[in-house]
Design a protein around this motif. Structure first.
Motif, PDB file in Angstrom:
ATOM      1  N   ILE A  32       2.796   5.048  -1.358  1.00 40.23           N
ATOM      2  CA  ILE A  32       2.631   6.456  -1.715  1.00 40.23           C
ATOM      3  C   ILE A  32       3.004   6.593  -3.188  1.00 40.23           C
ATOM      4  CG2 ILE A  32       3.374   8.826  -1.263  1.00 40.23           C
ATOM      5  CD1 ILE A  32       4.331   7.870   1.500  1.00 40.23           C
ATOM      6  N   LEU A  54      -3.029  17.023   1.344  1.00 43.24           N
ATOM      7  CA  LEU A  54      -2.638  15.808   0.622  1.00 43.24           C
ATOM      8  C   LEU A  54      -3.379  14.621   1.235  1.00 43.24           C
ATOM      9  CD1 LEU A  54       1.232  16.329   0.225  1.00 43.24           C
ATOM     10  CD2 LEU A  54      -0.610  17.012  -1.319  1.00 43.24           C
ATOM     11  N   THR A  55      -4.610  14.456   0.825  1.00 37.06           N
ATOM     12  CA  THR A  55      -5.491  13.470   1.457  1.00 37.06           C
ATOM     13  C   THR A  55      -5.085  12.030   1.154  1.00 37.06           C
ATOM     14  OG1 THR A  55      -7.000  13.649  -0.422  1.00 37.06           O
ATOM     15  CG2 THR A  55      -7.459  15.046   1.483  1.00 37.06           C
ATOM     16  N   GLU A  56      -4.162  11.845   0.233  1.00 37.20           N
ATOM     17  CA  GLU A  56      -3.720  10.491  -0.101  1.00 37.20           C
ATOM     18  C   GLU A  56      -2.664   9.956   0.854  1.00 37.20           C
ATOM     19  OE1 GLU A  56      -1.551  13.178  -3.158  1.00 37.20           O
ATOM     20  OE2 GLU A  56      -3.251  13.283  -1.768  1.00 37.20           O
ATOM     21  N   VAL A  57      -2.199  10.802   1.788  1.00 37.54           N
ATOM     22  CA  VAL A  57      -1.221  10.344   2.766  1.00 37.54           C
ATOM     23  C   VAL A  57      -1.702  10.676   4.177  1.00 37.54           C
ATOM     24  CG1 VAL A  57       0.741  10.561   1.193  1.00 37.54           C
ATOM     25  CG2 VAL A  57       0.135  12.484   2.687  1.00 37.54           C
ATOM     26  N   SER A  58      -1.118   9.997   5.145  1.00 39.75           N
ATOM     27  CA  SER A  58      -1.407  10.274   6.554  1.00 39.75           C
ATOM     28  C   SER A  58      -0.100  10.203   7.333  1.00 39.75           C
ATOM     29  CB  SER A  58      -2.414   9.272   7.125  1.00 39.75           C
ATOM     30  OG  SER A  58      -1.885   7.963   7.084  1.00 39.75           O
ATOM     31  N   THR A  73       3.179  12.148  -5.582  1.00 39.92           N
ATOM     32  CA  THR A  73       2.965  12.719  -4.247  1.00 39.92           C
ATOM     33  C   THR A  73       4.257  12.730  -3.449  1.00 39.92           C
ATOM     34  OG1 THR A  73       0.666  11.952  -4.230  1.00 39.92           O
ATOM     35  CG2 THR A  73       1.665  12.469  -2.098  1.00 39.92           C
ATOM     36  N   ASP A 102       0.885  -1.167   0.000  1.00 43.60           N
ATOM     37  CA  ASP A 102       0.000   0.000   0.000  1.00 43.60           C
ATOM     38  C   ASP A 102       0.925   1.220   0.000  1.00 43.60           C
ATOM     39  OD1 ASP A 102      -1.862   1.986   0.347  1.00 43.60           O
ATOM     40  OD2 ASP A 102      -2.924   0.989   1.998  1.00 43.60           O
ATOM     41  N   SER A 154       0.909   6.025   2.881  1.00 44.55           N
ATOM     42  CA  SER A 154      -0.388   6.085   2.209  1.00 44.55           C
ATOM     43  C   SER A 154      -1.478   6.172   3.269  1.00 44.55           C
ATOM     44  CB  SER A 154      -0.592   4.827   1.357  1.00 44.55           C
ATOM     45  OG  SER A 154      -1.962   4.614   1.072  1.00 44.55           O
ATOM     46  N   VAL A 155      -2.543   6.910   2.983  1.00 45.43           N
ATOM     47  CA  VAL A 155      -3.591   7.127   3.973  1.00 45.43           C
ATOM     48  C   VAL A 155      -4.245   5.821   4.417  1.00 45.43           C
ATOM     49  CG1 VAL A 155      -5.441   7.507   2.277  1.00 45.43           C
ATOM     50  CG2 VAL A 155      -5.557   8.620   4.534  1.00 45.43           C
ATOM     51  N   THR A 156      -4.191   4.808   3.575  1.00 39.05           N
ATOM     52  CA  THR A 156      -4.818   3.530   3.923  1.00 39.05           C
ATOM     53  C   THR A 156      -3.826   2.516   4.468  1.00 39.05           C
ATOM     54  OG1 THR A 156      -4.634   2.925   1.579  1.00 39.05           O
ATOM     55  CG2 THR A 156      -6.767   3.744   2.335  1.00 39.05           C
TER      56      THR A 156
END
Length: 277
Positions: A84, A179-183, A88, A82, A196-198
């Motif tokens: 990044i 950047l909502t695709e990462v956390s 990004t 999973d 990655s956000v998930t």
């Protein structure tokens, strides 16, 4: 409770503060691996998980980079990822360079560092002691991480910022917010880890358990940091180390002794009946 799988964090859990692995903890993991599946679940890259653990015969899988990757240990191949996206990651690399922050990028089980950060990286790991400085032997230093990853077309498992504090941390968090695709998460008070956000240890553990047909109630997880929270929440039985952050202790079913007092061995002996103290 019939425990069939135990996921174990590394730093601050299986390992002492200096990164060493005590004989009693190693023996307890060896004993546990004879009757159930033991899964190292680390924020480290796969190459940095201690060989003494990966070489235990009963260890078949390892979760690395905060859940961004699951490796089949015996076949040395990745079975889950999973990541990044490179586009990004390049934006984040550029921002970190502008802020002058030391960062590492994890990709395909290996940790990469920019040449310009080599001196600071070597000094930082050396301060942590011999067991951490040995990680440098498995690290790859490249002229420019962004350019290297672009040319190699490598996506990123995790970005690790060694020390992000004060105004620089605030500015970085402001940059990352849209950047909502990462956390982000952390394994100590000053670092910052971007995935990655998930991607998290809990999601990786859930994927592995489902593919092995192991119910949640038959899973035990042990950890100490904020990056262990999802893993602890997923497991039917969760154990926080005595040195764990308060958030980990709150979600845990049980709090054991600290990593310096071999709390992992104590927990395994308590909840796996066939293990003797």
């Amino acid at each position: 409770m019939d425990i069939k799988l135990v996921s174990i964090d590394m730093d601050g859990t299986a390992l002492r503060d200096d990164g060493s692995l005590s004989e009693s903890v190693l023996q307890a993991i060896n004993d546990a691996a004879k009757c159930c599946l033991i899964v190292p679940a680390s924020g480290r890259s796969y190459a940095e998980i201690p060989d003494e653990i990966l070489e235990i015969p009963g260890i078949l899988y390892a979760i690395a980079a905060n859940g961004a990757s699951i490796m089949d240990v015996k076949e040395d191949r990745e079975v889950y990822s999973d990541l990044i996206m490179l586009s990004t990651a390049r934006r984040i690399f550029d921002k970190l360079d502008c802020l002058g922050l030391l960062f590492l990028a994890y990709s395909e089980g290996v940790t990469f560092c920019d040449h310009k950060n080599m001196e600071a990286c070597v000094a930082g790991f050396a301060r942590m002691g011999v067991h951490y400085s040995k990680l440098l032997e498995r690290m790859r230093f490249v002229e420019n991480i962004g350019a290297y990853f672009e040319k190699a077309n490598r996506h990123v498992e995790k970005i690790y910022i060694y020390e992000a504090v004060g105004k620089k941390r605030e500015e970085l968090m402001t940059f990352l917010e849209p950047l909502t695709e990462v956390s982000t998460t952390s394994s100590n008070p000053i670092n910052l880890e971007i995935n990655s956000v998930t991607a998290n240890k809990g999601a990786a553990l859930a994927w592995l358990a489902e593919n092995l047909s192991i119910p949640q109630e038959n899973i035990m997880s042990i950890g100490d940091g904020n990056n262990d929270l999802e893993m602890l929440s997923y497991a039917g039985l969760s154990v926080a180390m005595g040195n764990a952050v308060d958030s980990a202790k709150r979600v845990a079913s049980y709090v054991t002794l600290t990593n310096e007092a071999d709390g992992l061995a104590v927990a395994l002996q308590k909840f796996l009946p066939h293990l003797s103290p």
